[in-house]
Design a protein around this motif. Structure first.
Motif, PDB file in Angstrom:
ATOM      1  N   ASP A  33      41.321  53.140  23.032  1.00 44.29           N
ATOM      2  CA  ASP A  33      40.379  53.963  22.342  1.00 44.29           C
ATOM      3  C   ASP A  33      38.873  53.446  22.021  1.00 44.29           C
ATOM      4  N   ARG A  34      38.804  51.980  21.471  1.00 39.93           N
ATOM      5  CA  ARG A  34      37.642  51.284  21.468  1.00 39.93           C
ATOM      6  C   ARG A  34      36.947  51.020  22.700  1.00 39.93           C
ATOM      7  N   ALA A  36      37.335  53.004  25.681  1.00 41.26           N
ATOM      8  CA  ALA A  36      36.935  54.271  26.272  1.00 41.26           C
ATOM      9  C   ALA A  36      35.539  54.676  25.395  1.00 41.26           C
ATOM     10  N   GLU A  37      35.628  54.484  24.189  1.00 48.73           N
ATOM     11  CA  GLU A  37      34.316  54.935  23.351  1.00 48.73           C
ATOM     12  C   GLU A  37      33.211  53.979  23.838  1.00 48.73           C
ATOM     13  N   LEU A  38      33.469  52.756  24.296  1.00 49.32           N
ATOM     14  CA  LEU A  38      32.108  52.148  24.696  1.00 49.32           C
ATOM     15  C   LEU A  38      31.621  52.203  26.028  1.00 49.32           C
ATOM     16  N   ARG A  40      31.613  55.306  27.042  1.00 50.57           N
ATOM     17  CA  ARG A  40      30.617  56.458  27.264  1.00 50.57           C
ATOM     18  C   ARG A  40      30.562  57.111  28.462  1.00 50.57           C
ATOM     19  N   ARG A  61      42.891  57.732  31.222  1.00 53.44           N
ATOM     20  CA  ARG A  61      41.660  58.482  29.939  1.00 53.44           C
ATOM     21  C   ARG A  61      40.837  58.971  31.035  1.00 53.44           C
ATOM     22  N   ASN A 225      41.816  48.750  15.113  1.00 51.67           N
ATOM     23  CA  ASN A 225      41.647  49.758  14.368  1.00 51.67           C
ATOM     24  C   ASN A 225      40.342  49.640  13.249  1.00 51.67           C
ATOM     25  N   ARG A 226      39.332  48.900  13.884  1.00 51.54           N
ATOM     26  CA  ARG A 226      38.250  48.493  13.243  1.00 51.54           C
ATOM     27  C   ARG A 226      38.311  48.208  11.691  1.00 51.54           C
TER      28      ARG A 226
END
Ligand code: SAM
Length: 247
Positions: A33-34, A36-38, A40, A61, A225-226
């Motif tokens: 998740d982290r 993939a977010e970065l 962009r 993903r 999970n931040r």
């Protein structure tokens, strides 16, 4: 040391089963998740891609992933998995090897920055990553916090895994900022031993390496999970970015 480094044929053959907890979806999914977010929507570069523990689910993903890896034996395991053939890999040392193109995110997980056993090599790795990033691109590192607080005066050994069939012991050399991990495993009545040298590295030291490479701090979490990073955190997930001077 052989050409495949410490992750030779024998280690690669049982890598996935030797760290089953690292393949747990509760561990892999938030990491993916982290990253993939970065990404962009752009490309991702994994340093030390190994058998694809993170790269394969990230590619599933829809993120284009490329790897840099020293060990042919580890890459052979990646290739044997569904989707593994589609992932590009540059063979070489991630402190110096060059992959084609630029990337939105580069990442180095599971303590693998510590496989570079000198400060100079770790600094070179940051510089190499910065050269691969697009302006605004990010570098993510997941690495343990050195466990020196668990060392009583005069002691050098910290057990990091103890079970019926596996034992892991870290042997610290505080003067040299080194730690040797001893892995012992009982299988079919035989005791296998693997010893790997590492250089432990402090969060603040990594920030300085990023600065030397022209990157600036963006995030530091205590986990995927931040979770907040605190004095009790046993590891950190840190992100630096290459400034986008055009914005
Ligand atoms: C602990 S494994 C991690 C593999 C994968 N990233 C994961 O999370 O499962 C470390 C990997 O980094 C590779 N490696 C270690 N040092 C390297 C270096 N200097 N250059 C390229 N690959 C390296 C090893 O061969 C191994 O595949």
């Amino acid at each position: 040391m052989v050409a495949d480094g410490y992750f030779d044929e024998q280690v690669a053959a049982r890598y996935d089963e030797s760290v089953p907890e690292m393949f747990d979806p509760g561990v892999v999914d938030p990491a993916v998740d982290r990253i993939a977010e970065l990404a962009r929507g752009g490309r991702a570069l994994e340093l030390g891609i190994g058998t694809g523990r993170i790269a394969l689910p990230l590619a599933q993903r829809g993120v284009e992933v490329h790897g840099i890896e020293l060990s042919n034996a580890m890459v052979a395991r990646l290739r044997a998995k569904p989707g593994g053939e589609a992932i590009g890999v540059t063979m070489g040392d991630f402190a110096t090897a060059t992959a084609d193109g630029t990337f939105s995110v580069a990442y180095l997980v599971f303590n693998t920055i510590m496989n570079l056993t000198t400060q100079a090599k770790q600094v070179a790795c940051f510089r190499n990553v910065a050269a691969h990033l697009e302006p605004g691109g990010c570098f993510l590192v997941e690495v343990l916090v050195p466990e020196l607080r668990r060392l009583p005066p005069g002691e050098t050994l910290v057990a990091f895994h103890v079970s019926e069939t596996r034992w892991g012991i870290d042997e610290y050399d505080v003067a040299a900022q080194g730690v040797t991990s001893h892995h012992l495993r009982l299988a079919d009545g035989r005791l296998d031993r693997l010893t790997i040298p590492f250089r432990y590295v402090w969060p603040s030291e990594l920030d300085l390496m990023a600065e030397l490479a022209g990157m600036r701090p963006r995030d530091r979490w205590g986990g995927w999970n931040r979770e907040p990073f605190t004095g009790e955190s046993r590891k950190h997930v840190s992100v630096w970015e290459r400034p986008d001077d055009s914005s």
